[in-house]
Design a protein around this motif. Structure first.
Motif, PDB file in Angstrom:
ATOM      1  N   LYS A 230      15.151   6.175  -2.367  1.00 46.42           N
ATOM      2  CA  LYS A 230      14.906   4.733  -2.420  1.00 46.42           C
ATOM      3  C   LYS A 230      14.727   4.162  -1.017  1.00 46.42           C
ATOM      4  O   LYS A 230      15.295   4.658  -0.047  1.00 46.42           O
ATOM      5  N   ALA A 231      13.943   3.108  -0.940  1.00 52.85           N
ATOM      6  CA  ALA A 231      13.722   2.441   0.338  1.00 52.85           C
ATOM      7  C   ALA A 231      15.035   1.937   0.924  1.00 52.85           C
ATOM      8  O   ALA A 231      15.276   2.031   2.139  1.00 52.85           O
ATOM      9  N   GLU A 232      15.900   1.426   0.069  1.00 54.81           N
ATOM     10  CA  GLU A 232      17.182   0.898   0.546  1.00 54.81           C
ATOM     11  C   GLU A 232      18.012   1.981   1.232  1.00 54.81           C
ATOM     12  O   GLU A 232      18.710   1.711   2.210  1.00 54.81           O
ATOM     13  N   GLU A 233      17.899   3.203   0.713  1.00 57.01           N
ATOM     14  CA  GLU A 233      18.657   4.310   1.304  1.00 57.01           C
ATOM     15  C   GLU A 233      18.170   4.615   2.716  1.00 57.01           C
ATOM     16  O   GLU A 233      18.973   4.847   3.627  1.00 57.01           O
ATOM     17  N   GLY A 424      -6.739   1.761  -0.358  1.00 54.73           N
ATOM     18  CA  GLY A 424      -5.612   1.322   0.465  1.00 54.73           C
ATOM     19  C   GLY A 424      -4.341   2.064   0.117  1.00 54.73           C
ATOM     20  O   GLY A 424      -4.375   3.162  -0.443  1.00 54.73           O
ATOM     21  N   SER A 425      -3.222   1.460   0.441  1.00 55.05           N
ATOM     22  CA  SER A 425      -1.924   2.107   0.249  1.00 55.05           C
ATOM     23  C   SER A 425      -1.547   2.157  -1.227  1.00 55.05           C
ATOM     24  O   SER A 425      -2.075   1.411  -2.047  1.00 55.05           O
ATOM     25  N   GLN A 426      -0.620   3.055  -1.543  1.00 50.25           N
ATOM     26  CA  GLN A 426      -0.195   3.196  -2.930  1.00 50.25           C
ATOM     27  C   GLN A 426       0.902   2.187  -3.244  1.00 50.25           C
ATOM     28  O   GLN A 426       1.856   2.002  -2.493  1.00 50.25           O
ATOM     29  N   LYS A 427       0.765   1.565  -4.408  1.00 49.75           N
ATOM     30  CA  LYS A 427       1.585   0.411  -4.756  1.00 49.75           C
ATOM     31  C   LYS A 427       3.076   0.743  -4.847  1.00 49.75           C
ATOM     32  O   LYS A 427       3.922  -0.062  -4.454  1.00 49.75           O
ATOM     33  N   TYR A 428       3.402   1.926  -5.345  1.00 43.30           N
ATOM     34  CA  TYR A 428       4.828   2.214  -5.527  1.00 43.30           C
ATOM     35  C   TYR A 428       5.575   2.273  -4.193  1.00 43.30           C
ATOM     36  O   TYR A 428       6.769   1.964  -4.130  1.00 43.30           O
ATOM     37  N   THR A 430       4.611   0.473  -1.291  1.00 44.03           N
ATOM     38  CA  THR A 430       4.700  -0.890  -0.750  1.00 44.03           C
ATOM     39  C   THR A 430       5.655  -1.744  -1.576  1.00 44.03           C
ATOM     40  O   THR A 430       6.363  -2.588  -1.032  1.00 44.03           O
ATOM     41  N   ASP A 431       5.704  -1.505  -2.887  1.00 43.74           N
ATOM     42  CA  ASP A 431       6.667  -2.241  -3.730  1.00 43.74           C
ATOM     43  C   ASP A 431       8.093  -1.839  -3.391  1.00 43.74           C
ATOM     44  O   ASP A 431       9.004  -2.679  -3.376  1.00 43.74           O
ATOM     45  N   ALA A 432       8.303  -0.542  -3.126  1.00 34.81           N
ATOM     46  CA  ALA A 432       9.656  -0.071  -2.818  1.00 34.81           C
ATOM     47  C   ALA A 432      10.207  -0.754  -1.568  1.00 34.81           C
ATOM     48  O   ALA A 432      11.396  -1.098  -1.515  1.00 34.81           O
ATOM     49  N   THR A 441      -5.119  -4.164  -0.087  1.00 36.98           N
ATOM     50  CA  THR A 441      -3.845  -3.452  -0.283  1.00 36.98           C
ATOM     51  C   THR A 441      -3.405  -2.679   0.942  1.00 36.98           C
ATOM     52  O   THR A 441      -2.556  -1.796   0.852  1.00 36.98           O
ATOM     53  N   ASN A 442      -3.950  -3.009   2.124  1.00 36.60           N
ATOM     54  CA  ASN A 442      -3.412  -2.468   3.367  1.00 36.60           C
ATOM     55  C   ASN A 442      -2.163  -3.257   3.730  1.00 36.60           C
ATOM     56  O   ASN A 442      -2.077  -4.462   3.472  1.00 36.60           O
ATOM     57  N   VAL A 443      -1.199  -2.592   4.336  1.00 32.92           N
ATOM     58  CA  VAL A 443       0.050  -3.260   4.692  1.00 32.92           C
ATOM     59  C   VAL A 443      -0.200  -4.284   5.800  1.00 32.92           C
ATOM     60  O   VAL A 443      -0.846  -3.987   6.807  1.00 32.92           O
TER      61      VAL A 443
END
Length: 494
Positions: A230-233, A424-428, A430-432, A441-443
């Motif tokens: 996870k991103a939080e980790e 562009g970037s993958q949604k999962y 950038t959502d994380a 969809t570029n950051v």
């Protein structure tokens, strides 16, 4: 400038290349460099221009002119001419992280901007670069650069393509502890699975990865951030996170019949072929993926060309490559002057091989697919195509391609490879991390910066700028490392 008249005395000489019908027998590199003595004469052709466009990396008419890394091209070419190979290596690596990659896969923006183009052929800077780095490896000059002091700061880099590797190299040498996360089974990203082995031997990638590991960079493969971790980790574990996941969402061809079996995204196909070769240590070629197939490649860029070269090696019965845009001119048009990037016809290695094997250029211009047709078992067997014509859009004023009446055709195709670029970037991912993205969809990052909208999270490479070149990804990785270092230390000496 060691040889003021070199560009007049010596002609450009390129590396020796195996004939198309010989090189398609395997997946190994087929270019054989000149001797160092002959390469020195290529260095002598550099004019040491007062304004060296070759190293400018400037945007002209929306295209890059010269090297984005700002390699010190005239100085390096002069050192090649004088035979000071070690000094040439040291000078090159002041600005460049991985010359062994770009000297194989870069379209040589430096050469396109060379002043010699005005009345002749450009300096062979790309092959000079390859001679420098391969000589450096052969002589043992490329050694692990381990930091003498560790800062105690930690950085997680998500993605091990050229941007991630360049950032990891810089940040580790600065003294930060760097961990690179890669979702695939081997590090390298695009360099590993997006570029075929005959264009970039994977042993060259492995050589650099081993060197970086000796320097202290930690690689964690088979770890998909946003799913496995996870991103939080990551944000809890590391002081900074740098996203370098690439523009990995392929553009689809959404027409009737798209769900037929046998339709691949190009990068998935190329990656599967490379993985099969690596897993078998090149003892097993996956002929079953294309042998005796009528292959349709949709897309006329570098990836499309790589698909053509790959399926020919896999025994394809025929290859057709569709390109939406008109055929480029053989020479520069009046509205495309030097030092702009030349918008001219380029016949790459895959197309050369198709011409040799099938007797004709595989490319069909101004054409697109309108429908895929499957057989009773659901396998792709044919495709409907239509010719295109250009028309000015009344609202935007831009030229667009529209279907031309009476140009519909049905062609045989039992393997389709979609090489239509990336969105562009993958949604999962950038959502994380909850980072903002733009309409492509570029950051999103700060203007001319690499910090995202989320504190302590940075982005670089294709994920930030969109689909681009390996050389641009390396520049982005190096510059992002500077931004991360400054945010950690309050200053940077990178």
């Amino acid at each position: 400038m060691g040889k003021p008249t070199g560009f007049l005395e010596y002609k450009r000489e390129n590396a020796k290349v195996l004939a198309p019908k010989v090189r398609i027998a395997d997946f190994h590199e087929f270019r054989f460099p000149l001797s160092l003595e002959k390469q020195r004469l290529q260095g002598a052709r550099c004019m040491a221009c007062g304004v060296p466009f070759c190293q400018s990396g400037a945007m002209i008419a929306g295209m890059t002119s010269g090297c984005p890394l700002h390699n010190l091209v005239p100085e390096i070419n002069d050192l090649v001419y004088t035979g000071n190979w070690k000094q040439a290596y040291l000078r090159l690596t002041k600005t460049h992280s991985f010359p062994e990659f770009t000297s194989r896969v870069c379209p040589a923006l430096c050469e396109a901007a060379c002043t010699c183009n005005l009345d002749g052929e450009p300096v062979a800077t790309k092959e000079n670069e390859r001679a420098i780095i391969e000589t450096a490896f052969a002589e043992g000059w490329v050694k692990p650069q381990k930091p003498k002091v560790r800062t105690g700061k930690t950085v997680a880099i998500v993605g091990s393509g050229p941007a991630g590797l360049a950032a990891a190299q810089e940040l580790n040498r600065r003294g930060h502890t760097v961990v690179v996360y890669e979702r695939s089974d081997r590090p390298g990203g695009l360099l590993r699975y997006g570029i075929p082995n005959m264009k970039l031997e994977k042993s060259v990638v492995d050589r650099r990865i081993r060197l970086m590991e000796e320097e202290g960079v930690i690689f964690k493969v088979k770890t998909d951030v946003g799913k496995d971790v996870k991103a939080e980790e990551l944000l809890k574990t590391y002081d900074r996170v740098l996203l370098t996941c690439g523009a990995s969402s392929p553009r689809d061809i959404r027409v009737p019949g798209r769900d037929a079996k046998g339709i691949w995204f190009a990068v998935d196909f190329l990656g599967t072929v490379t993985r099969a070769l690596l897993d078998s240590d090149f003892t097993k070629i996956p002929y079953e993926m294309a042998r005796d197939r009528h292959v349709l490649v949709i897309g006329g860029g570098d990836t499309g060309n790589d698909c053509v070269g790959t399926v020919i090696r896999l025994g394809a019965k025929s290859v057709t490559q569709l390109e939406m845009m008109p055929k480029p001119p053989a020479e520069r048009a009046a509205d495309n002057p030097w030092p702009q990037w030349p918008r001219v016809l380029k016949t790459d290695y895959g197309q050369e091989e198709a011409i040799a094997v099938f007797g004709k250029d595989p490319r069909v211009y101004q054409t697109t697919v309108t429908e895929f047709i499957a057989d009773k078992k659901g396998n792709i067997c044919k495709a409907k195509t239509v010719g295109l014509q250009s028309k000015r859009d009344e609202k935007t004023g831009r030229m667009i391609m529209i279907p031309a009446e009476g140009t519909e055709k049905v062609i045989t195709a039992d393997l389709v490879l979609i090489a239509a670029g990336f969105l562009g970037s993958q949604k999962y991912v950038t959502d994380a991390f909850q980072v903002a993205v733009n309409e492509r969809t570029n950051v999103e990052t700060a203007p001319d910066g690499y910090a995202t909208t989320v504190p302590r999270v940075f982005a670089a490479g294709d994920m930030r700028r969109g689909q681009s070149l390996v050389v641009w990804a390396i520049r982005e990785g190096r510059e992002a490392a500077r931004a991360v270092d400054e945010s950690l230390m309050g200053y940077t000496n990178l």
